[in-house]
Design a protein around this motif. Structure first.
Motif, mmCIF file in Angstrom:
data_model
loop_
_atom_site.group_PDB
_atom_site.id
_atom_site.type_symbol
_atom_site.label_atom_id
_atom_site.label_comp_id
_atom_site.label_asym_id
_atom_site.label_seq_id
_atom_site.Cartn_x
_atom_site.Cartn_y
_atom_site.Cartn_z
ATOM 1 N N TYR A 1 0.836 -1.202 0.000
ATOM 2 C CA TYR A 1 0.000 0.000 0.000
ATOM 3 C C TYR A 1 0.873 1.256 0.000
ATOM 4 C CZ TYR A 1 -4.472 -2.362 0.710
ATOM 5 O OH TYR A 1 -5.609 -3.109 0.538
ATOM 6 N N PHE A 2 1.954 1.229 0.766
ATOM 7 C CA PHE A 2 2.848 2.388 0.822
ATOM 8 C C PHE A 2 3.472 2.631 -0.547
ATOM 9 C CE2 PHE A 2 6.504 4.949 1.917
ATOM 10 C CZ PHE A 2 6.063 5.711 2.986
ATOM 11 N N ALA A 3 3.861 1.534 -1.232
ATOM 12 C CA ALA A 3 4.436 1.675 -2.565
ATOM 13 C C ALA A 3 3.418 2.242 -3.543
ATOM 14 C CB ALA A 3 4.941 0.314 -3.057
ATOM 15 N N GLY A 4 2.177 1.748 -3.470
ATOM 16 C CA GLY A 4 1.136 2.269 -4.349
ATOM 17 C C GLY A 4 0.873 3.741 -4.112
ATOM 18 N N MET A 5 0.850 4.135 -2.840
ATOM 19 C CA MET A 5 0.674 5.549 -2.513
ATOM 20 C C MET A 5 1.804 6.387 -3.101
ATOM 21 S SD MET A 5 0.639 7.456 1.207
ATOM 22 C CE MET A 5 2.409 7.162 1.395
ATOM 23 N N SER A 6 3.015 5.921 -2.978
ATOM 24 C CA SER A 6 4.164 6.676 -3.476
ATOM 25 C C SER A 6 4.128 6.811 -4.990
ATOM 26 C CB SER A 6 5.464 6.001 -3.031
ATOM 27 O OG SER A 6 5.553 5.953 -1.626
ATOM 28 N N VAL A 7 3.685 5.755 -5.678
ATOM 29 C CA VAL A 7 3.552 5.840 -7.141
ATOM 30 C C VAL A 7 2.532 6.911 -7.508
ATOM 31 C CG1 VAL A 7 2.737 4.626 -9.199
ATOM 32 C CG2 VAL A 7 4.280 3.476 -7.595
ATOM 33 N N CYS A 8 1.389 6.923 -6.837
ATOM 34 C CA CYS A 8 0.366 7.945 -7.093
ATOM 35 C C CYS A 8 0.922 9.343 -6.836
ATOM 36 C CB CYS A 8 -0.855 7.702 -6.219
ATOM 37 S SG CYS A 8 -1.794 6.217 -6.637
ATOM 38 N N MET A 9 1.657 9.504 -5.733
ATOM 39 C CA MET A 9 2.237 10.796 -5.409
ATOM 40 C C MET A 9 3.224 11.224 -6.489
ATOM 41 S SD MET A 9 2.690 10.036 -1.332
ATOM 42 C CE MET A 9 3.695 11.461 -0.937
#
Length: 407
Positions: A260-268
């Motif tokens: 989830y943290f990786a997905g958030m960072s990609v979106c950011m």
């Protein structure tokens, strides 16, 4: 000639410069995000309680070192140039990582993390100073936003790397792994031309250093923008320090935290990259005054929802809103840093260090106040997003009134 009219230092291609400054800046994030999946292993390995929030000190002490040491780097880089001081910071970064990997106790671990943060302060201050040496105005905002987009690759993959390293070894391996990046950077920086020529360097004296610090604090655009960045970072640092604990204790999803943290960072990263291409068209100032109020409004709505839900709103709804807020704030943050640096062309090294100390150190203190309140509820975190965001917006609007101070 540079945009400021000064003699132009020899340059590498802008695209390579953006990637290099992004990688330099990313050393800061790698020292934090890669360790997040190891929190549970650290607790077990060093005799802490399974739900102990003390492990967040590994993040907080890192931030304190990162903030405080920038004041030392700034005057030295204005005197000796950017590259020698950058190499010194990378050496300390490596030493802190090694000490953390070999730490026999929690006390030694957090002391090593402090040293690690002191080392990370060099790349943090230098990347901003190098950018200001070469650009100003909306072009500086565009470049810093592009650097941030590159930077966001590391938060996207670092937790996954940490989890992969944990699968192969222990949390000690996770702490030691970032030393690989310092070796790569040390070789890559050879290609970076010195952006501060000898004729623009300042004497290393207490008087000249004090003069530069006073210049930062008395320029309303600079100090107002720096304080706005500080409150923004305070909220985000609180998220970094508590996110793994919230995933695990509040939502029971600690095993998928890294994904989830990786997905958030990609979106950011995608938001920042897209926004960076619009800065010179729309203008940094207009984007700041439009997007900051939007994040404050979303944060206030999320805080109200969390309070009504007893501190545990639905996971997917909470996480989706947090991702949007973090993405927008991550884009706006370098624009505010560019505004803060605008009037500081002749003092870029010291000014970037002072601004970094204010924003990072103050942000770490603000985050520490929130981290101590988080126990089984997301409400303290989202209330910090709303409250700190509103205060930061106030400082940003106050600074905006003094844009004419850019020379």
């Amino acid at each position: 000639m540079s945009p400021t009219g000064d003699p132009q230092p020899r340059r590498i291609a802008e695209r390579e410069l953006v990637f290099l400054l992004g990688a330099i800046s990313a050393t800061t994030a790698l020292g934090i995000d890669m360790a997040l999946p190891a929190f549970t292993e650290i607790r077990l390995g060093l005799g802490l309680a399974a739900d102990s929030p003390r492990v967040a000190l590994t993040v907080t002490l890192y931030f304190f070192g990162l903030a405080g040491a920038q004041l030392l780097y700034g005057p030295f880089t204005d005197r000796f140039g950017r590259k020698p001081v950058l190499y010194a910071g990378l050496a300390l970064y490596t030493l802190g990582a090694l000490g953390s990997a070999l730490a026999p106790s929690f006390g030694v671990l957090i002391a090593s993390r402090l040293v690690w943060g002191i080392g990370a302060a060099g790349p943090r201050a230098l990347s901003l100073a190098i950018g200001r040496d070469l650009y100003d105005g909306d072009r500086l905002g565009r470049v810093l936003s592009a650097v941030m987009a590159v930077f966001m690759v590391v938060p996207a993959i670092a937790p996954l790397l940490g989890q992969a390293v944990l699968a192969l070894g222990t949390w000690r391996w996770v702490m030691g792994a970032p030393m690989v990046l310092t070796v790569v950077l040390a070789l890559w920086i050879i290609r970076l031309p010195e952006s501060l020529p000898p004729e623009r360097r300042r004497p290393l004296t207490l008087g000249r250093t004090r003069e530069a610090i006073v210049a930062v604090f008395t320029n309303k655009l600079t100090i107002g923008s720096a304080l706005a960045v500080m409150f923004d970072m305070g909220a985000f640092f609180a998220f970094l320090g508590s996110s793994q604990l919230l995933f695990d204790d509040v939502y029971g999803r600690g095993d998928v935290f890294a994904y989830y943290f990786a997905g958030m960072s990609v979106c950011m990263g995608l938001v920042v990259f897209t926004g960076s291409r619009l800065v010179t068209t729309i203008g940094a100032d207009r984007m700041i005054v439009t997007l900051l109020p939007a994040t404050v409004t979303m944060s206030a709505g999320l805080a109200l929802w969390s309070w009504q839900a007893g501190g545990q709103p639905s996971f997917f709804g909470w996480f989706a809103v947090i991702v949007v807020i973090n993405a927008v704030r991550t884009f706006v943050n370098p624009l505010m840093q560019a505004q803060a640096m605008g009037p500081m062309g002749d003092l870029a090294g010291t000014a970037s260090a002072v601004i970094g100390t204010i924003s990072t150190g103050g942000g770490a203190v603000l985050a520490l106040l929130i981290d101590r309140m988080i126990a089984g509820s997301v409400t303290p975190l989202v209330m910090a997003y709303a409250g700190y965001g509103a205060i930061g917006l106030g400082f940003a609007l106050w600074a905006r009134r003094h844009r004419s101070e850019i020379k």
